[in-house]
Design an enzyme around this catalytic site. Sequence first.
Site: not given
Ligand code: KPL
Length: 309
Positions: A103, A185, A203, A253
């Site tokens: 990320n 993303k 989420n 999640n």
């Molecule tokens: O990438 C994610 C994260 O938690 O960092 C998502 C797609 C939001 C899934 O939780």
Amino acid sequence: MKIVIIGTGAIGCLFGAVFKKGGLDVALLGRSAEEVGAINERGVIVERGGAEETTAIPAFLDASAAGRDGLVIIAVKAYDTASTIPQIRRMLSPDGAVLTLQNGLGNAETLAGDLGVERLLCGTTAHGSSVVGPGRIIHAGQGETLLGEMRGERSRRAEKIAALFSSAGLDARAVDNAPGYAWLKLIINAAINPFTAIHNLRNGALPGVPNICEEMAEVVAEAEAVARAAGVKIPCDDAMAKVRKVCAATGDNVSSMLQDVRAGRRTEIDYINGAIVRLGEKFGIPTPRNAALAAQVRALRSGRSDQAQ
Ligand code: KPL
């Protein structure tokens, strides 16, 4: 092709388990003796839909012991990217490739600055996965994994890697404009993660919070304006609709940022909303909503452990 994944967190363990179960030659490289020890002792445990699955995967603390690998996948936090470079150098075979699945903004650039852009592939994954203990994760959301060259083209190399991942049962695809997908993303993370951390929600609960969708849409609009100014083409006509879809697809999640806040760890806010603000300043694009969220997340007390609703 031998694969080593650097990172024994939510994505490292998930991909390691999927690849190993799918018959690929994969190892994990971690930095915590507790995590590496637990994985070597009893494997990676993936909880999914109430069931548990254990997969034996070799794990290493020392990059020299992991051997030479054709593909090194980076699955560490954005603030740890630079520290993986000496390890990658010890493990990567002369014609090997590096794929970042992290990320945040700037990971591929940090790696390419040292290893060379020709080595680098960028990828994104929409899987929702949370760490619940050393080498133990909950897999709470399925999604696609997209990858391509950092230089933007969909190469034979990217296609071969995507085919390898697919042969192991992972939904993976090679794409043109991988940096654009990495930006998409980034926008999704910028619009979801800080709100989950601030409101302590999973989420899927976000769209139900009054006014939150308007605030998320502001985050998205600011980020898109910055991307346009930076010359990035976002491969999506309606990024806010995509944000809603990801909230639904990963509804159960606990986002990576909320996991970090609860565990009292540093968050990736400076590489997500904070990075959008910095780039906005460079191009003269106002980003007040991203700046406010970044400030709020930085101010969160650490060690939150209560359950998200
Ligand atoms: O990438 C994610 C994260 O938690 O960092 C998502 C797609 C939001 C899934 O939780």
